[in-house]
Design a protein around this motif. Structure first.
Motif, PDB file in Angstrom:
ATOM      1  N   HIS A 311       0.841  -1.190   0.000  1.00 17.83           N
ATOM      2  CA  HIS A 311       0.000   0.000   0.000  1.00 17.83           C
ATOM      3  C   HIS A 311       0.884   1.252   0.000  1.00 17.83           C
ATOM      4  O   HIS A 311       1.768   1.404   0.845  1.00 17.83           O
ATOM      5  CB  HIS A 311      -0.909   0.015   1.228  1.00 17.83           C
ATOM      6  N   VAL A 312       0.659   2.128  -0.968  1.00 17.20           N
ATOM      7  CA  VAL A 312       1.479   3.337  -1.112  1.00 17.20           C
ATOM      8  C   VAL A 312       0.615   4.562  -0.845  1.00 17.20           C
ATOM      9  O   VAL A 312      -0.495   4.678  -1.369  1.00 17.20           O
ATOM     10  CB  VAL A 312       2.080   3.441  -2.530  1.00 17.20           C
ATOM     11  N   LYS A 313       1.130   5.458  -0.047  1.00 20.69           N
ATOM     12  CA  LYS A 313       0.419   6.699   0.242  1.00 20.69           C
ATOM     13  C   LYS A 313       1.322   7.891  -0.043  1.00 20.69           C
ATOM     14  O   LYS A 313       2.454   7.949   0.434  1.00 20.69           O
ATOM     15  CB  LYS A 313      -0.028   6.729   1.708  1.00 20.69           C
ATOM     16  N   LYS A 314       0.802   8.814  -0.833  1.00 17.18           N
ATOM     17  CA  LYS A 314       1.556  10.039  -1.103  1.00 17.18           C
ATOM     18  C   LYS A 314       1.336  11.017   0.046  1.00 17.18           C
ATOM     19  O   LYS A 314       0.197  11.353   0.376  1.00 17.18           O
ATOM     20  CB  LYS A 314       1.097  10.679  -2.415  1.00 17.18           C
ATOM     21  N   ILE A 315       2.414  11.431   0.649  1.00 13.68           N
ATOM     22  CA  ILE A 315       2.324  12.470   1.668  1.00 13.68           C
ATOM     23  C   ILE A 315       2.663  13.798   0.996  1.00 13.68           C
ATOM     24  O   ILE A 315       2.789  13.868  -0.214  1.00 13.68           O
ATOM     25  CB  ILE A 315       3.234  12.165   2.877  1.00 13.68           C
ATOM     26  N   LEU A 334       4.761   7.277   9.904  1.00 14.54           N
ATOM     27  CA  LEU A 334       4.866   5.900   9.416  1.00 14.54           C
ATOM     28  C   LEU A 334       4.392   4.908  10.479  1.00 14.54           C
ATOM     29  O   LEU A 334       3.629   3.982  10.183  1.00 14.54           O
ATOM     30  CB  LEU A 334       6.314   5.588   9.035  1.00 14.54           C
ATOM     31  N   LYS A 335       4.827   5.102  11.709  1.00 14.31           N
ATOM     32  CA  LYS A 335       4.500   4.163  12.786  1.00 14.31           C
ATOM     33  C   LYS A 335       3.012   4.150  13.118  1.00 14.31           C
ATOM     34  O   LYS A 335       2.482   3.152  13.632  1.00 14.31           O
ATOM     35  CB  LYS A 335       5.313   4.484  14.035  1.00 14.31           C
ATOM     36  N   MET A 342       3.974   2.124   2.443  1.00 11.13           N
ATOM     37  CA  MET A 342       5.075   2.986   2.006  1.00 11.13           C
ATOM     38  C   MET A 342       4.546   4.406   1.881  1.00 11.13           C
ATOM     39  O   MET A 342       3.486   4.635   1.294  1.00 11.13           O
ATOM     40  CB  MET A 342       5.629   2.513   0.663  1.00 11.13           C
ATOM     41  N   LEU A 343       5.277   5.346   2.454  1.00 13.87           N
ATOM     42  CA  LEU A 343       4.946   6.765   2.361  1.00 13.87           C
ATOM     43  C   LEU A 343       5.973   7.441   1.451  1.00 13.87           C
ATOM     44  O   LEU A 343       7.174   7.245   1.619  1.00 13.87           O
ATOM     45  CB  LEU A 343       4.973   7.431   3.735  1.00 13.87           C
ATOM     46  N   LEU A 450       9.466   6.319   3.102  1.00 14.52           N
ATOM     47  CA  LEU A 450       9.457   5.542   4.349  1.00 14.52           C
ATOM     48  C   LEU A 450       8.693   4.248   4.111  1.00 14.52           C
ATOM     49  O   LEU A 450       7.671   4.235   3.417  1.00 14.52           O
ATOM     50  CB  LEU A 450       8.787   6.324   5.480  1.00 14.52           C
ATOM     51  N   LEU A 451       9.183   3.181   4.691  1.00 12.11           N
ATOM     52  CA  LEU A 451       8.575   1.867   4.470  1.00 12.11           C
ATOM     53  C   LEU A 451       8.453   1.110   5.788  1.00 12.11           C
ATOM     54  O   LEU A 451       9.385   1.077   6.588  1.00 12.11           O
ATOM     55  CB  LEU A 451       9.434   1.058   3.494  1.00 12.11           C
TER      56      LEU A 451
END
Length: 453
Positions: A311-315, A334-335, A342-343, A450-451
């Motif tokens: 799952h990828v999220k754009k910050i 991330l935590k 993944m951010l 970040l992963l």
């Protein structure tokens, strides 16, 4: 093409197979993101000749109506941009001058009739001044049926210095060094730069008669045209009053060189004209096009990340703040998310220099986060897309529990290295973490990945 020179060693250094795979994913994403904003890829499709018509983004003109084409500009990516332009319209550029970082002149090579000036960055130099003077000569020489193509990218502010009369290059160098250490934002630095320069803040085109087209690779958050390389070809929104407020905010008045202080005082009193604003007739024949930015790089990275079935999220791509604080905030974000995730985002943080160490904002982001990495499967990385982070030869850093273990085994104190702004030295001591690319040939700010797996 392999962008990251130490890619394999970084992957092998991970503590287990899961982290090796995670590091590999992140390094691949960095490569994909940076490749998407290399000048040759950005200019392809933006500049071409078809049916006798020159097309540059939305600018179109029949070649028979153009007498001469001149090429000028400055920035970290400008060498690659010039190469790409010459490839797209060979034999059409009469002459030109570009200012690029001195250390990459050999890498760019011979550009035939385009003079390459190796200028200073981040501290301006006389070579940069001389190159800018030659650009102004070409602008004044060009007639109304000529075309000037101006290539602008991040780093152009330092690489194209041309201070007002009475301000010495030495004083400009001192001013730049002062800003870098005081923690001013790039917007604040550029507002002051514009009011000490004869070309920034739209003043480069003051004596232009020709068609003038600027191709711009943005390294400023949200792409404000008047801030990229201090906006030499666009109307300026800032004023001398803004300069005064910034200097008061950081209590810099007494530290500023006397010649610059005197010049600014004249501006505050209205004795020196402010930078040209929107509606000024000097911009009538000027067109400005942004062809690359951080969002484009991040979106390219996300597209690849989605192939990894995580799952990828754009910050945000507008992340700012003190680098040492940003690292912890990113890790906290991330935590708090459900893994695996993944951010991906980016921005431009600052480092208020208090020590005498070696490093940069990307390495400091990662090292600061190391204080809170206490489990396997957490990876944080940050990369400067230009390939140079601060005063080091690293582009950024990547860290996970493997790095934490090595720091502990060496008996090193993360806080002590952060206190000295010496992140590079810590990563060097453990022989892990630092990412090396060399100059990439582009510059669209920093990318954070970040992963959690």
């Amino acid at each position: 093409m392999t962008l990251i020179n130490n890619r394999e060693s970084l992957i092998k250094s991970a503590i287990n197979d899961k982290n090796k795979r995670g590091r590999e994913y992140i390094l691949n994403i960095f490569q994909k993101a940076v490749m998407s904003v290399l000048p040759r890829n950005l200019i392809k499709g933006k500049l071409f000749i078809k049916d006798g018509i020159l097309n540059i983004c939305d600018y179109k003109k029949e070649l028979k109506d153009i007498s001469n084409i001149f090429l000028i500009g400055g920035g970290k990516a400008t060498g690659g941009m010039a190469k790409a332009v010459l490839k797209r319209i060979p034999k059409r550029i009469q002459t030109g001058v570009i200012n690029i970082p001195e250390r990459i002149v050999k890498k760019i090579g011979d550009l035939k009739n385009i003079e390459i000036i190796g200028a200073g960055h981040p501290i301006p130099t006389k070579k940069g001044f001389d190159g800018t003077k030659k650009m102004l000569y070409l602008i004044e020489k060009a007639e109304k049926d000529d075309l000037i193509i101006c290539l602008i990218s991040g780093g152009g502010s330092a690489l194209m210095p041309y201070p007002f009369e009475g301000i010495s290059l030495k004083d400009l160098q001192e001013l730049t060094d002062l800003f870098l250490k005081a923690g001013l934002s790039i917007e604040e630095i550029n507002i002051i730069r514009k009011h000490c320069s004869r070309i920034k803040g739209g003043q480069l085109v003051r004596n232009n008669k020709a068609d003038f087209v600027s191709l711009i690779i943005s390294d400023v958050l949200n792409d404000p045209l008047d801030m990229i390389a201090s906006g030499p070809t666009v109307p300026d929104k800032s004023t001398f009053e803004d300069v005064k407020q910034i200097i008061e905010k950081y209590e810099l008045r007494e530290a500023i060189p006397t010649s610059i202080k005197n010049h600014l005082e004249q501006g505050y009193q209205g004795n020196i004209p402010d930078t040209p604003k929107k509606g000024d007739p000097i911009f009538k024949k000027v067109r400005n096009f942004i062809i690359g930015n951080l969002d484009l790089a991040v979106e390219s990275g996300i597209k690849l990340a989605e192939e990894y079935e995580i799952h990828v999220k754009k910050i945000s791509t507008s992340i700012t703040g003190e680098a040492s604080e940003v690292g912890l905030k990113l890790l906290s974000k991330l935590k708090s998310a459900n893994k695996p995730i993944m951010l991906i985002g980016g921005g431009e943080t600052t480092v208020t220099v208090k020590g005498n160490g070696k490093g940069g904002r990307n390495q400091e982001i990662v090292l600061s986060a190391c204080r809170k990495i206490n489990e396997l499967g957490i990876i944080i990385a940050s990369l400067g897309t230009d390939g140079i982070d601060g005063n080091s030869d690293a582009a950024g850093a990547i860290a996970d529990y493997s790095v934490i273990k090595k720091i502990e085994e060496k008996g090193l104190s993360i806080n002590e290295f952060l206190k000295e702004n010496d992140s590079y030295s810590l990563f060097k001591k453990i022989n892990d973490g630092a990412i090396f690319t060399g100059y990439t040939g582009t510059n669209v700010n920093d990318i954070h990945v970040l992963l959690s797996i």
